[in-house]
Write a protein that holds these residues in place. Structure first.
Motif, PDB file in Angstrom:
ATOM      1  N   LYS A  17      16.426   6.581  48.520  1.00  0.00           N
ATOM      2  CA  LYS A  17      16.361   5.880  47.235  1.00  0.00           C
ATOM      3  C   LYS A  17      14.942   5.429  46.917  1.00  0.00           C
ATOM      4  CE  LYS A  17      20.697   5.931  46.077  1.00  0.00           C
ATOM      5  NZ  LYS A  17      21.141   6.727  44.949  1.00  0.00           N
ATOM      6  N   ILE A  18      14.231   4.904  47.927  1.00  0.00           N
ATOM      7  CA  ILE A  18      12.853   4.457  47.682  1.00  0.00           C
ATOM      8  C   ILE A  18      11.949   5.665  47.439  1.00  0.00           C
ATOM      9  CG2 ILE A  18      10.870   3.268  48.698  1.00  0.00           C
ATOM     10  CD1 ILE A  18      12.804   1.315  49.956  1.00  0.00           C
ATOM     11  N   ALA A  19      12.230   6.786  48.103  1.00  0.00           N
ATOM     12  CA  ALA A  19      11.455   8.011  47.831  1.00  0.00           C
ATOM     13  C   ALA A  19      11.639   8.426  46.373  1.00  0.00           C
ATOM     14  CB  ALA A  19      11.878   9.124  48.777  1.00  0.00           C
ATOM     15  N   GLU A  20      12.853   8.276  45.837  1.00  0.00           N
ATOM     16  CA  GLU A  20      13.087   8.571  44.419  1.00  0.00           C
ATOM     17  C   GLU A  20      12.311   7.608  43.526  1.00  0.00           C
ATOM     18  OE1 GLU A  20      17.233   8.635  43.453  1.00  0.00           O
ATOM     19  OE2 GLU A  20      17.709  10.055  45.049  1.00  0.00           O
ATOM     20  N   LEU A  21      12.287   6.327  43.915  1.00  0.00           N
ATOM     21  CA  LEU A  21      11.514   5.350  43.129  1.00  0.00           C
ATOM     22  C   LEU A  21      10.031   5.717  43.129  1.00  0.00           C
ATOM     23  CD1 LEU A  21      13.127   1.971  44.297  1.00  0.00           C
ATOM     24  CD2 LEU A  21      13.483   3.153  42.123  1.00  0.00           C
ATOM     25  N   CYS A  22       9.526   6.118  44.298  1.00  0.00           N
ATOM     26  CA  CYS A  22       8.113   6.509  44.402  1.00  0.00           C
ATOM     27  C   CYS A  22       7.830   7.711  43.497  1.00  0.00           C
ATOM     28  CB  CYS A  22       7.755   6.833  45.846  1.00  0.00           C
ATOM     29  SG  CYS A  22       7.678   5.386  46.928  1.00  0.00           S
ATOM     30  N   ALA A  23       8.740   8.689  43.509  1.00  0.00           N
ATOM     31  CA  ALA A  23       8.557   9.854  42.638  1.00  0.00           C
ATOM     32  C   ALA A  23       8.540   9.425  41.173  1.00  0.00           C
ATOM     33  CB  ALA A  23       9.658  10.874  42.891  1.00  0.00           C
ATOM     34  N   GLY A  24       9.305   8.385  40.848  1.00  0.00           N
ATOM     35  CA  GLY A  24       9.341   7.891  39.480  1.00  0.00           C
ATOM     36  C   GLY A  24       8.021   7.316  39.005  1.00  0.00           C
ATOM     37  N   ILE A  25       7.180   6.850  39.942  1.00  0.00           N
ATOM     38  CA  ILE A  25       5.861   6.339  39.541  1.00  0.00           C
ATOM     39  C   ILE A  25       4.753   7.346  39.872  1.00  0.00           C
ATOM     40  CG2 ILE A  25       6.535   3.926  39.708  1.00  0.00           C
ATOM     41  CD1 ILE A  25       4.903   3.798  42.356  1.00  0.00           C
ATOM     42  N   GLY A  26       5.162   8.580  40.188  1.00  0.00           N
ATOM     43  CA  GLY A  26       4.187   9.641  40.418  1.00  0.00           C
ATOM     44  C   GLY A  26       3.671   9.751  41.832  1.00  0.00           C
ATOM     45  N   VAL A  27       4.324   9.102  42.790  1.00  0.00           N
ATOM     46  CA  VAL A  27       3.906   9.174  44.191  1.00  0.00           C
ATOM     47  C   VAL A  27       4.872  10.106  44.912  1.00  0.00           C
ATOM     48  CG1 VAL A  27       3.544   7.877  46.317  1.00  0.00           C
ATOM     49  CG2 VAL A  27       2.941   6.860  44.133  1.00  0.00           C
ATOM     50  N   GLY A  56       9.250  13.997  67.899  1.00  0.00           N
ATOM     51  CA  GLY A  56      10.563  14.295  68.463  1.00  0.00           C
ATOM     52  C   GLY A  56      11.561  14.806  67.444  1.00  0.00           C
ATOM     53  N   LYS A  57      11.102  15.133  66.256  1.00  0.00           N
ATOM     54  CA  LYS A  57      11.978  15.689  65.224  1.00  0.00           C
ATOM     55  C   LYS A  57      11.146  16.515  64.268  1.00  0.00           C
ATOM     56  CE  LYS A  57      11.627  11.598  62.314  1.00  0.00           C
ATOM     57  NZ  LYS A  57      12.318  10.512  61.659  1.00  0.00           N
ATOM     58  N   ARG A  58      11.804  17.453  63.636  1.00  0.00           N
ATOM     59  CA  ARG A  58      11.126  18.302  62.648  1.00  0.00           C
ATOM     60  C   ARG A  58      10.967  17.500  61.357  1.00  0.00           C
ATOM     61  NH1 ARG A  58      10.325  23.646  62.272  1.00  0.00           N
ATOM     62  NH2 ARG A  58      11.689  24.048  64.034  1.00  0.00           N
ATOM     63  N   ILE A  59       9.786  17.557  60.775  1.00  0.00           N
ATOM     64  CA  ILE A  59       9.540  16.871  59.503  1.00  0.00           C
ATOM     65  C   ILE A  59       9.023  17.875  58.488  1.00  0.00           C
ATOM     66  CG2 ILE A  59       9.086  14.632  60.564  1.00  0.00           C
ATOM     67  CD1 ILE A  59       6.095  15.118  60.035  1.00  0.00           C
ATOM     68  N   ALA A  60       9.272  17.575  57.244  1.00  0.00           N
ATOM     69  CA  ALA A  60       8.765  18.406  56.155  1.00  0.00           C
ATOM     70  C   ALA A  60       7.459  17.816  55.647  1.00  0.00           C
ATOM     71  CB  ALA A  60       9.788  18.471  55.027  1.00  0.00           C
ATOM     72  N   LEU A  61       6.583  18.677  55.202  1.00  0.00           N
ATOM     73  CA  LEU A  61       5.299  18.250  54.661  1.00  0.00           C
ATOM     74  C   LEU A  61       5.527  17.334  53.463  1.00  0.00           C
ATOM     75  CD1 LEU A  61       2.197  18.579  54.742  1.00  0.00           C
ATOM     76  CD2 LEU A  61       2.462  20.452  53.136  1.00  0.00           C
ATOM     77  N   ASP A  62       4.845  16.187  53.456  1.00  0.00           N
ATOM     78  CA  ASP A  62       4.879  15.218  52.358  1.00  0.00           C
ATOM     79  C   ASP A  62       6.258  14.606  52.122  1.00  0.00           C
ATOM     80  OD1 ASP A  62       2.155  15.269  51.740  1.00  0.00           O
ATOM     81  OD2 ASP A  62       2.388  17.091  50.551  1.00  0.00           O
ATOM     82  N   ASP A  63       7.096  14.573  53.144  1.00  0.00           N
ATOM     83  CA  ASP A  63       8.393  13.902  53.041  1.00  0.00           C
ATOM     84  C   ASP A  63       8.154  12.403  53.219  1.00  0.00           C
ATOM     85  OD1 ASP A  63      10.966  12.990  53.077  1.00  0.00           O
ATOM     86  OD2 ASP A  63      11.605  14.175  54.806  1.00  0.00           O
ATOM     87  N   LEU A  64       8.265  11.653  52.140  1.00  0.00           N
ATOM     88  CA  LEU A  64       7.988  10.216  52.194  1.00  0.00           C
ATOM     89  C   LEU A  64       8.969   9.471  53.081  1.00  0.00           C
ATOM     90  CD1 LEU A  64       7.073   9.413  48.474  1.00  0.00           C
ATOM     91  CD2 LEU A  64       5.553   9.993  50.367  1.00  0.00           C
TER      92      LEU A  64
END
Length: 199
Positions: free
Chosen positions: A131-141, A114-122
């Motif tokens: 904020k948690i997506a930024e934390l995940c990026a910080g550990i390489g996820v 029911g909404k547009r999503i971007a590929l690999d948008d955590l």
């Protein structure tokens, strides 16, 4: 005499007020510079890679020890005639299967979600915000596949290290949700998130 005392009192009050304002301005200026200083420090990529490799090796060692412990428990329980079944009153997250790369139809995802999503948008994963997506990026996820293959203990350690404001988050279902997203199982993802919202 009363006029002189009133004048003296008024000047003293004005000086105290001016001193308070100047002190407040100096304090806020110092606080701004203290907050800006860590943001301007360069990030050492080699140090980040070293810490990441140490974390990965520690996680691999922990997983190896868990497997050895499970083998020992299984062999000793079987030899002694004990049951090796799990206590079903404890709800464990479903194991996450390795995710095979697929071409994802994001238009089908939009129809189901029911909404547009971007590929690999955590942030699509229930429980993960910016904020948690930024934390995940910080550990390489940074992708759904990487999140699906990340150990829950690693995610919990990341949240614990980020501070008390992240203690309320529970990453137990994040790899499972990410595995569904990475493999394009949109209906199953919606069903899982509805189950999580209801619990």
């Amino acid at each position: 005499m009363p006029y002189t005392l009133a004048k003296f009192f008024l000047w003293g009050l004005l000086m105290a007020l001016a001193g308070g304002i100047v002190g407040w301005l100096l304090r806020s200026l110092k606080a701004r510079t203290d907050l800006a200083r860590p943001q301007t420090l360069p990030i050492d990529a080699s140090e980040s890679d070293r810490v990441r490799s140490e974390l990965e090796s520690a996680v691999a060692e922990r997983d190896r020890l868990r497997m050895e412990l499970a083998d020992v428990r299984g062999s000793s329980a079987g030899a002694l005639g004990f049951s090796t079944t799990l206590d079903t009153s404890t709800v464990l997250p479903e194991p996450v299967e390795p995710v095979e790369p697929v071409d994802l139809d994001l238009d089908a995802a939009r129809a189901v979600l029911g909404k547009r999503i971007a590929l690999d948008d955590l942030r699509v994963v229930e429980g993960i915000g910016p904020k948690i997506a930024e934390l995940c990026a910080g550990i390489g996820v940074m992708t759904w596949r990487q999140l699906a293959e990340t150990d829950i203990g690693t995610l919990q350690s990341m949240l614990d290290a980020a501070g008390s404001r992240f203690k309320m988050h529970r990453p137990g279902s994040w790899p499972q949700q990410a595995a569904l997203l990475a493999s394009g199982q949109w209906e199953e993802f919606v069903a899982l998130t509805e189950t999580l919202a209801g619990s």
